[in-house]
Write an enzyme that holds these catalytic residues in place. Structure first.
Site, PDB file in Angstrom:
ATOM      1  N   ASN A  46       0.785  -1.199   0.078  1.00  0.00           N
ATOM      2  CA  ASN A  46      -0.098  -0.026  -0.068  1.00  0.00           C
ATOM      3  C   ASN A  46       0.780   1.268   0.028  1.00  0.00           C
ATOM      4  OD1 ASN A  46       0.557  -0.865   2.745  1.00  0.00           O
ATOM      5  ND2 ASN A  46      -1.082   0.511   3.471  1.00  0.00           N
ATOM      6  N   GLU A  48       0.272   5.301   0.530  1.00  0.00           N
ATOM      7  CA  GLU A  48      -0.619   6.291   1.370  1.00  0.00           C
ATOM      8  C   GLU A  48      -0.310   7.568   0.451  1.00  0.00           C
ATOM      9  OE1 GLU A  48      -1.855   4.219   5.286  1.00  0.00           O
ATOM     10  OE2 GLU A  48      -0.908   6.185   5.454  1.00  0.00           O
ATOM     11  N   GLU A  59      -2.898  -4.728  -3.214  1.00  0.00           N
ATOM     12  CA  GLU A  59      -3.496  -5.556  -4.360  1.00  0.00           C
ATOM     13  C   GLU A  59      -3.523  -4.966  -5.678  1.00  0.00           C
ATOM     14  OE1 GLU A  59      -6.023  -6.559  -0.452  1.00  0.00           O
ATOM     15  OE2 GLU A  59      -4.938  -4.810  -1.351  1.00  0.00           O
ATOM     16  N   CYS A  90     -10.128  -5.086   0.034  1.00  0.00           N
ATOM     17  CA  CYS A  90     -11.397  -4.020   0.114  1.00  0.00           C
ATOM     18  C   CYS A  90     -12.257  -4.347  -1.040  1.00  0.00           C
ATOM     19  CB  CYS A  90     -10.763  -2.701   0.148  1.00  0.00           C
ATOM     20  SG  CYS A  90     -10.267  -2.000  -1.424  1.00  0.00           S
ATOM     21  N   CYS A  93     -10.603  -3.627  -4.425  1.00  0.00           N
ATOM     22  CA  CYS A  93      -9.622  -4.763  -4.727  1.00  0.00           C
ATOM     23  C   CYS A  93     -10.081  -5.943  -5.199  1.00  0.00           C
ATOM     24  CB  CYS A  93      -8.491  -4.711  -3.862  1.00  0.00           C
ATOM     25  SG  CYS A  93      -7.527  -3.363  -3.633  1.00  0.00           S
TER      26      CYS A  93
END
Length: 136
Positions: A46, A48, A59, A90, A93
């Protein structure tokens, strides 16, 4: 679900990616790794951003790496995140994975201690909309 892919290789790649995640705001680092149709493992983490909706999930990063590497199908994916709860993909994803995976594609969910759960894509995204739904 289909036969288990080499989850040790996926776990190692996801763990290495998780350690490189850029998560200065949430401090919640996630790693992912895809086993693709070309036999290669593609990691992602990830990333941010101060403007929160602009960040990217692990992902999504792994899928981008897979496509950039020339592969076009996900044979298996592993998602790794810390905490007491399962860190599953999520909703967005799950749909991203669906674009490149079959309903029976295995999705392993891991914590730092190892694999915590296994699902098929169909279990996480039942009655999904995918490429076959569009006219050719």
């Amino acid at each position: 679900m289909t036969a288990d892919p080499d989850l040790d290789a996926l776990f190692a790649a996801a763990k290495a990616a998780q350690q490189r995640a850029y998560a200065p705001y949430s401090r919640f680092k996630v790693g992912a790794a895809i086993l693709a149709d070309d036999g290669a493992v593609y990691p992602g983490c990830n990333v941010e951003n101060a403007a929160y909706p602009v960040g990217a999930c692990a992902e999504a990063g792994a899928i981008s790496a897979m496509i950039a590497g020339g592969a076009r199908a996900i044979r298996a994916i592993l998602v790794l995140g810390d905490g007491a709860e399962l860190v599953t993909p999520c909703g967005a994803c799950r749909q991203r994975i669906r674009e490149f995976a079959a309903p029976e594609t295995p999705i392993a969910i891991a914590g730092s201690e190892g694999i915590r759960a296994r699902f098929s894509l169909a279990e996480l995204l039942p009655a999904s909309f995918g490429p076959a739904n569009l006219p050719t």
